[in-house]
Structure formats: C-alpha cells, structure tokens
Design an enzyme around this catalytic site. Sequence first.
Site, mmCIF file in Angstrom:
data_model
loop_
_atom_site.group_PDB
_atom_site.id
_atom_site.type_symbol
_atom_site.label_atom_id
_atom_site.label_comp_id
_atom_site.label_asym_id
_atom_site.label_seq_id
_atom_site.Cartn_x
_atom_site.Cartn_y
_atom_site.Cartn_z
ATOM 1 N N ASN A 137 1.779 -7.269 5.961
ATOM 2 C CA ASN A 137 2.985 -8.046 6.246
ATOM 3 C C ASN A 137 2.809 -9.173 7.257
ATOM 4 O OD1 ASN A 137 2.758 -6.235 8.352
ATOM 5 N ND2 ASN A 137 4.943 -5.828 8.505
ATOM 6 N N CYS B 152 7.798 -3.559 10.532
ATOM 7 C CA CYS B 152 7.896 -2.234 11.158
ATOM 8 C C CYS B 152 9.071 -2.188 12.109
ATOM 9 C CB CYS B 152 6.605 -1.912 11.893
ATOM 10 S SG CYS B 152 6.190 -3.143 13.112
ATOM 11 N N GLU C 263 -0.583 1.098 15.577
ATOM 12 C CA GLU C 263 0.833 0.757 15.470
ATOM 13 C C GLU C 263 1.251 1.087 14.046
ATOM 14 O OE1 GLU C 263 2.593 0.058 17.992
ATOM 15 O OE2 GLU C 263 1.026 -0.467 19.428
ATOM 16 N N THR D 282 -5.665 -5.425 1.433
ATOM 17 C CA THR D 282 -6.149 -6.103 0.233
ATOM 18 C C THR D 282 -5.186 -7.226 -0.159
ATOM 19 O OG1 THR D 282 -7.365 -4.170 -0.459
ATOM 20 C CG2 THR D 282 -6.799 -5.759 -2.182
ATOM 21 N N ARG E 100 2.722 -18.947 15.963
ATOM 22 C CA ARG E 100 2.817 -17.814 16.907
ATOM 23 C C ARG E 100 1.414 -17.258 17.191
ATOM 24 N NH1 ARG E 100 6.077 -12.170 15.467
ATOM 25 N NH2 ARG E 100 5.446 -10.980 17.300
HETATM 26 P P1 NAP Z 1 -1.039 0.676 4.725
HETATM 27 O O1 NAP Z 1 -0.907 0.939 3.307
HETATM 28 O O2 NAP Z 1 -1.107 1.823 5.657
HETATM 29 O O3 NAP Z 1 -2.330 -0.248 4.896
HETATM 30 C C1 NAP Z 1 -2.716 -0.735 6.151
HETATM 31 C C2 NAP Z 1 -4.202 -1.044 6.137
HETATM 32 O O4 NAP Z 1 -4.940 0.170 6.028
HETATM 33 C C3 NAP Z 1 -4.646 -1.906 4.959
HETATM 34 O O5 NAP Z 1 -5.662 -2.768 5.398
HETATM 35 C C4 NAP Z 1 -5.196 -0.873 3.998
HETATM 36 O O6 NAP Z 1 -6.112 -1.402 3.059
HETATM 37 C C5 NAP Z 1 -5.885 0.038 4.966
HETATM 38 N N1 NAP Z 1 -6.204 1.387 4.473
HETATM 39 C C6 NAP Z 1 -5.640 2.076 3.471
HETATM 40 N N2 NAP Z 1 -6.240 3.286 3.353
HETATM 41 C C7 NAP Z 1 -7.192 3.346 4.304
HETATM 42 C C8 NAP Z 1 -8.152 4.331 4.707
HETATM 43 N N3 NAP Z 1 -8.261 5.499 4.112
HETATM 44 N N4 NAP Z 1 -8.964 4.043 5.730
HETATM 45 C C9 NAP Z 1 -8.890 2.854 6.361
HETATM 46 N N5 NAP Z 1 -8.017 1.886 6.037
HETATM 47 C C10 NAP Z 1 -7.173 2.137 5.024
HETATM 48 O O7 NAP Z 1 0.170 -0.239 5.271
HETATM 49 P P2 NAP Z 1 0.770 -1.574 4.650
HETATM 50 O O8 NAP Z 1 1.447 -1.233 3.361
HETATM 51 O O9 NAP Z 1 -0.239 -2.658 4.656
HETATM 52 O O10 NAP Z 1 1.877 -1.945 5.747
HETATM 53 C C11 NAP Z 1 3.131 -1.342 5.756
HETATM 54 C C12 NAP Z 1 3.215 -0.235 6.774
HETATM 55 O O11 NAP Z 1 2.685 -0.677 8.014
HETATM 56 C C13 NAP Z 1 4.636 0.174 7.109
HETATM 57 O O12 NAP Z 1 4.702 1.564 7.248
HETATM 58 C C14 NAP Z 1 4.910 -0.488 8.447
HETATM 59 O O13 NAP Z 1 5.901 0.126 9.223
HETATM 60 C C15 NAP Z 1 3.582 -0.432 9.085
HETATM 61 N N6 NAP Z 1 3.439 -1.488 10.060
HETATM 62 C C16 NAP Z 1 3.520 -1.150 11.375
HETATM 63 C C17 NAP Z 1 3.436 -2.129 12.347
HETATM 64 C C18 NAP Z 1 3.542 -1.796 13.803
HETATM 65 O O14 NAP Z 1 3.141 -2.638 14.595
HETATM 66 N N7 NAP Z 1 4.049 -0.638 14.171
HETATM 67 C C19 NAP Z 1 3.257 -3.451 11.982
HETATM 68 C C20 NAP Z 1 3.166 -3.759 10.630
HETATM 69 C C21 NAP Z 1 3.257 -2.768 9.679
HETATM 70 P P3 NAP Z 1 -5.631 -1.709 1.547
HETATM 71 O O15 NAP Z 1 -4.621 -2.789 1.644
HETATM 72 O O16 NAP Z 1 -6.883 -2.109 0.885
HETATM 73 O O17 NAP Z 1 -5.049 -0.432 1.008
HETATM 74 O O1 G3P Z 2 5.709 -5.212 11.194
HETATM 75 C C1 G3P Z 2 5.009 -6.019 12.106
HETATM 76 C C2 G3P Z 2 5.411 -5.728 13.515
HETATM 77 O O2 G3P Z 2 4.375 -5.868 14.398
HETATM 78 C C3 G3P Z 2 6.670 -6.442 13.889
HETATM 79 O O3 G3P Z 2 6.528 -7.698 14.394
HETATM 80 O O4 G3P Z 2 7.424 -9.787 15.285
HETATM 81 O O5 G3P Z 2 8.405 -8.810 13.221
HETATM 82 O O6 G3P Z 2 8.820 -7.728 15.406
HETATM 83 P P1 G3P Z 2 7.854 -8.556 14.583
#
Ligand code: NAP
Ligand code: G3P
Length: 486
Positions: A163, A293, A259, A189, A112
């Site tokens: 993810n 998400c 996002e 990380t 993809r």
């Molecule tokens: P996360 O904990 O918010 O981490 C996302 C990124 O931010 C990681 O690279 C993390 O690094 C970094 N980060 C953490 N603290 C930071 C700071 N103070 N400044 C800058 N960067 C920082 O999210 P996740 O656990 O990886 O992903 C899960 C979340 O993402 C869920 O809430 C999900 O809904 C959301 N998500 C949304 C979408 C969308 O498109 N809407 C898509 C995917 C995921 P580290 O890993 O080193 O902490």
């Molecule tokens: O959580 C990642 C987000 O971008 C969703 O992608 O392809 O699973 O709907 P998808």
Amino acid sequence: MFKNLCCENNIYRNLVGGNWVTSETSKLIEIKSPCDGSVIGKVQAMSKEEADNAIANARDAQEGWNKIPLNERALILLKAADLLDKNADEIAEVMIREIAKDRNSAVSEVHRTADYIRFTADTAKNMTGETVPGDLFPGTGKGKISIVNRVPLGVVLAISPFNYPVNLSASKIAPALMAGNSVVLKPATQGSISALHLVRVFQEAGVPAGVLNTITGRGSEIGDYVVTHPLVDFINFTGSTEVGVHISKISTMTPLLMELGGKDAAIVLEDADLDLAAKNIVSGAYSYSGQRCTAVKRILVVDKVADELVKKVEEKVKTLKVGNPLKEDVNIAPLIDDAAADYVEELIKDAKDKGAKLLVGGNREGNLIYPTLFDYVTQDMRVAWEEPFGPVLPIIRVKDVDEAIDITNKSKYGLQSSVFTKDIDKAFYVADKVDVGTVQVNNKPERGPDHFPFTGTKASGIGTQGIRYSIEAMSRRKAIVLNIGE
Ligand code: NAP
Ligand code: G3P
C-alpha cells in the site's frame, strides 16, 4: 531514467552487488494493474541461490559502507531525496497503475518520502553516544567510565507491503543505511515495480554497490527462506498480522521491527465537535479506499449524539468519488486484487445477514467496492473485529465512554485510536485506558508526521518506527569501558 537499467522489454531486474541482474530462473510474475487489468510489467521470481547472492553481497558491502563518514553517507541520502522530488510525477504514475492509488496521494507519497529521507539524514547527524560514570553504582570508584556508541547491526532485511511501496520501503532503507547497515529489500510483489524505481533512485544518488540489493518473488515462495537466512541480522517488516506472526515464529533470535494490521476506533463522545469528527472519520476511513493500516475501521459513538453524527458521516460518504484513478481524480478506486474484494464482500454480507443497517454502498463491480457504511453494527458481526482493508465502515453505538473503551480494547489489534471530545480530561481518560500505540485527540489516526513514534501493541506490531526510533532499532549500543585507575 529507468529504461535499460532496472527494466528491459518490460521485465524488471533486481539490483544485486551494484548491477541490475536478470534471474536465471526465467520465472516471471506478471504485474497487472488493479485499475484495468493491463500488464504493467513483469518481475522476476528469484531462486534461493540468487537470494543467497543478494544477501551475501549485502554482507560483503556492509563494513565498507559503515566506514564512510556519516556526514558523507548523509549527502548520498540527500541526493536521493532530491532525485525523488525531481522524478515524483514519473514514480507516482507507476504507483497509480500498479496499486491503484489516486494521483494526489501517489504524488504526495513520493514527496513525503523525499522529506523522510532528508529528515533521516539530518537526525542521524545529530545522534551522539554517551558516557556513563561508574561511580553512580555503589562500590564503584571514579576510575571506571563506560563510553557508549551506536553501531550497525549488519544486514537488514526490509520487507514492505503493497500500500505504500515507495514510502514504506524508504522508511526502512534510509534509517538502516544511516545506521551503517546494508539492506536487502523484498518488496510486496504488487508494488515491486514502484519499489524498484525507488531503489534505482538510491543507486543513482551514489549508494555503493552491494549496500542496497533487492529480491523480488512471491513472499509465499521465497519469504521463509530469506527471513531465516543466517546472514540476515535484522528484519524490518510491514504487512499483515498473519504474515508478521508467521515470520516471528520462524525467525529465531533475529531481532524484529514489525508494523502490522489495525482496527483503529474513532470514539465520539457527547461533547464532540461533530462536524470535525465526521470530516476526520470519512477521510480517515475511506482514503486510498481504506487500504491503510491506520484507517478508521470502526466508529464507537455514544447514543446521545449517534443520530446526529451518523447523518453527517452518511452525507459525506455519499459525496465520495468512485472510479478509475488512471482516468480521473477519485476517492475510491478498485482494491488491490479480486481476493481483497472477495474478503470485503464477505464482511459486508455477514453484517447484512446479521441485521446491520446498510446506509450507503454495499455493492461491488469487479474489484471495486463502493464506499460502504453500516449503522447498528453489533459485536457478533465480523466487521466489528476484522480488518477489511477496504472502504467499509461499521458504526457501533455505545451507551458511554467506558463501553467505547471496553470495545476498543477487546480487539486483538492495538495500532491507534481517536477520541473526539472538547473536554481535555475526558480525552486523557480515554488516552490512558485504551491499549494502543498512539491516541489521536480530535484527529483521524495517522502515522505521520514521520518523526513521531509509531508503535502497535498486541497484534499490531513489535517495536517502534519513526525516524529516530527506526535508526535506534537498526543499531545497537556498544560500550567501551575505560578503567583509568582511581
Ligand atoms: P502481506 O500480505 O502481509 O505482505 C507484506 C509483505 O510480506 C509483502 O512483501 C509480501 O510479499 C511479504 N510476505 C508474504 N509472505 C511472506 C513470508 N512468508 N515471508 C516473508 N515475507 C512474506 O501484507 P499486504 O497485503 O502487502 O499489506 C496489507 C497488510 O499490511 C494489512 O494487514 C495492513 O494493516 C498491514 N499494514 C500495516 C502497516 C503498519 O504500519 N502497521 C502499514 C501498511 C500495511 P508478497 O507481496 O510477494 O506476498
Ligand atoms: O498503512 C500504512 C501505514 O503506515 C499508515 O500510514 O500515513 O496512511 O497513516 P498513513
């Protein structure tokens, strides 16, 4: 392909200024597989000075990159896409181990991403500027014309979540590069080894030194420093709402594309095709163990068809295969870490304590949460509102479509929503009233196809992703006004 470049002795280096460099901090972060706890490799916690260096390299390289004709930049991206396809199995293998993604999903994420990169190169080649005649505005004569082009923003800081470590890194890098920016990637990380493989592919394809750089290290340690860095011109972030809000508070005047989290509802109306709804809901809610998400995170079903729908959903949930993706094809795998499983367990306990009817699952082994389905969830329960990011699905029974809309809109999130109905008028009624970025009619929520706009309202994001939209977000209009006389 990767040995002795980005990795030596199982220690992954960072790409800075075209070289894979070893951090002088000697601070290593062990990346353990969520599948079995084995150490996959170590990544480096870069110091602030090293982050400065990565960002400065990006700054220095940007102008030269933008000078390369766009059609030549596109050729580099097309090569990267081909390399990804060629190395899909190897990269997918890393992802399976690093983030416990099942094999089919991991392989399909890589392909993809290759398609995404190709489409980005093609789209950028078809984006043109415009001329705006002056005399449209009262009092302005024929002699004034505005020539409007798009120019890059400069250095894009791309921050990706765990993810989709390949796809959600590339969907920032590729449009940023085609818009003429240089990029600094800070991957999650847990996910950074997969992301570094992607970066290696871009390098191998010919992205020049300094145009793409990486910074590994905990977001909690290096994150604030990089997002407030004066040489960063744009932040493209995907991750949790909590971190997104924090970044938006501290990154004064730096434009953002974000996002964030979601609590997508599947609204099922009385005239819905219930088999179609159940099939979409179960794959939408439980694929990659609910760590998306756009996962279906609650069902809002009208009373009249609730019993029938619940039975169909329950039957399907019971067939989900649970296990270790390193050993077999599974639908439900261990969650990314123990903290994630602890959080999901809390939501399960709260729902049980408050009287929800547990239909399936509810149990846990280590960081593996069995697929869990609750009926009769009420609005005082946390699982009605919070994002589990795990395989837990609450069913909220509603009296009619308006109650479903009301509950959908009470959420702080606004990513997507699904409505299942055979009546196009009702579909449009719901679509018009729910406050989300995208409404899916008779389908699960999903981001793709990737050229569609992907937007979150409220706590789900800022701005719009999607190939053309991402290129637009990471460039700005620049006007030259010709005054040629009357
Ligand atoms: P996360 O904990 O918010 O981490 C996302 C990124 O931010 C990681 O690279 C993390 O690094 C970094 N980060 C953490 N603290 C930071 C700071 N103070 N400044 C800058 N960067 C920082 O999210 P996740 O656990 O990886 O992903 C899960 C979340 O993402 C869920 O809430 C999900 O809904 C959301 N998500 C949304 C979408 C969308 O498109 N809407 C898509 C995917 C995921 P580290 O890993 O080193 O902490
Ligand atoms: O959580 C990642 C987000 O971008 C969703 O992608 O392809 O699973 O709907 P998808």
